[in-house]
Design a protein around this motif. Structure first.
Motif, PDB file in Angstrom:
ATOM      1  N   MET A 176      34.583  31.215  40.082  1.00 33.15           N
ATOM      2  CA  MET A 176      35.091  32.336  40.782  1.00 33.15           C
ATOM      3  C   MET A 176      33.913  33.400  40.928  1.00 33.15           C
ATOM      4  SD  MET A 176      38.570  33.061  38.347  1.00 33.15           S
ATOM      5  CE  MET A 176      38.591  34.722  38.879  1.00 33.15           C
ATOM      6  N   VAL A 190      39.874  37.179  44.285  1.00 33.67           N
ATOM      7  CA  VAL A 190      39.142  36.703  43.046  1.00 33.67           C
ATOM      8  C   VAL A 190      39.219  37.684  41.946  1.00 33.67           C
ATOM      9  CG1 VAL A 190      36.868  35.966  42.172  1.00 33.67           C
ATOM     10  CG2 VAL A 190      37.607  34.983  44.087  1.00 33.67           C
ATOM     11  N   TYR A 248      41.045  37.534  38.151  1.00 32.42           N
ATOM     12  CA  TYR A 248      40.378  37.781  36.783  1.00 32.42           C
ATOM     13  C   TYR A 248      40.877  38.946  36.147  1.00 32.42           C
ATOM     14  CZ  TYR A 248      36.495  38.487  33.717  1.00 32.42           C
ATOM     15  OH  TYR A 248      35.824  38.896  32.464  1.00 32.42           O
ATOM     16  N   ASP A 287      44.410  30.387  42.550  1.00 31.61           N
ATOM     17  CA  ASP A 287      43.180  30.186  43.406  1.00 31.61           C
ATOM     18  C   ASP A 287      43.510  29.222  44.574  1.00 31.61           C
ATOM     19  OD1 ASP A 287      41.536  31.206  41.519  1.00 31.61           O
ATOM     20  OD2 ASP A 287      41.607  29.523  40.080  1.00 31.61           O
TER      21      ASP A 287
END
Length: 284
Positions: free
Chosen positions: A97, A197, A201, A237
């Motif tokens: 990532m 991304v 996270y 993703d």
């Protein structure tokens, strides 16, 4: 009174186990075919554009490793080995990532440098290094004197990418705000990639990291809310494929991005993916 508390505790444990089972099977049933389909689609993207999204493909492979562990977790077989493999997948996912975010940042902030330095050989070398990091972290897990210290070390290592992801997003936004050569649709695609991304996270991995820190500091291992959040990360993703496609012209066509980018819709989006990944030719 004591018996009543024991019953309440048993009910909570039972409900938590039920939720974990439902989440595991749901994410496996959806995630496994979705990730495989995304990897397959990336293959055709490479054939069409002659561009290899190395980091995204590696990220999907790391997600696939995590997803494949779900049935073993539920079956209770080889628990310790399965746990290590899952740690391996989580660590590799976060590493790739960061690589995806770094690549998007370099494309905009340093287009000429990226254009002349970009080489698939370097991407493969960087990918090999990222795959080595989980082995180092697992070695630290073994060498630590207690499992609590292992959890703290693992959490600290996984927390390092957070400021990097924030920096790449903020830096890219600043560079795009003064750029006149990048088409507006391409700007949306780049910002969409970085936002996806960082959001993945922050929402799905950060609770797990906090959980590891709490477990390591308090020696209490019954906090599992972060684990449940992390189970959904492999489902996010594959959306990166949307931002890699040339045809995604209306991706993230929200008013807030229109205001940020200005009225630059007159620019043609012909071959914009090639323009981006070769260093934004208009910046020459």
């Amino acid at each position: 009174m004591e018996a009543s508390l024991c019953n309440i505790s048993d009910n909570i444990t039972s409900n938590r186990s039920l939720i974990e089972t439902v989440v595991q099977w749901t994410t496996f049933s959806i995630g496994f075919p979705l990730i495989c389909l995304s990897i397959y689609a990336m293959y055709f993207l490479i054939r069409a554009d002659h561009i290899a999204p190395v980091y995204v493909i590696n990220l999907l492979i790391a997600d696939l490793i995590q997803i494949c562990m779900r049935p073993f977790i539920l079956s209770g077989t080889w628990q310790f080995i399965v746990m290590l493999i899952e740690f391996f997948g989580v660590s590799a996912s976060i590493g790739f990532m960061v690589c995806v975010a770094l690549e998007r940042y370099l494309v905009i902030a340093f287009p000429l440098w990226y254009r002349f330095r970009r080489n698939i050989k370097y991407s493969l070398i960087m990918s090999s290094i990222i795959w080595l990091f989980p082995f180092i972290q697992i070695s630290m897990f073994y060498l630590a004197p207690t499992i609590e210290i292992s959890l703290i070390l693992f959490a600290v290592n996984l927390l390092i990418p957070f400021p990097l992801l924030v920096f790449f997003l903020v830096g890219t936004l600043k560079a795009l705000s003064v750029s006149i050569s990048v088409p507006a649709v391409e700007k949306r695609r780049i910002i969409g990639t970085l936002a996806l991304v960082l959001g993945n996270y922050t929402v799905l991995f950060l609770p797990l990291i906090i959980q590891y820190l709490i477990s390591g500091v308090t020696c209490q291992h019954n906090v599992e809310i972060g684990t449940i959040f992390e189970r959904f990360s492999p489902l996010v993703d594959p959306l990166l494929y949307v931002f890699m496609r040339k045809g995604a012209k209306d991706t993230l066509a929200f008013p807030c991005f229109d205001k940020l980018m200005g009225d630059e819709e007159q620019s043609q989006v012909t071959n914009t993916m090639t323009m981006t990944d070769s260093g934004v030719e208009g910046s020459r």
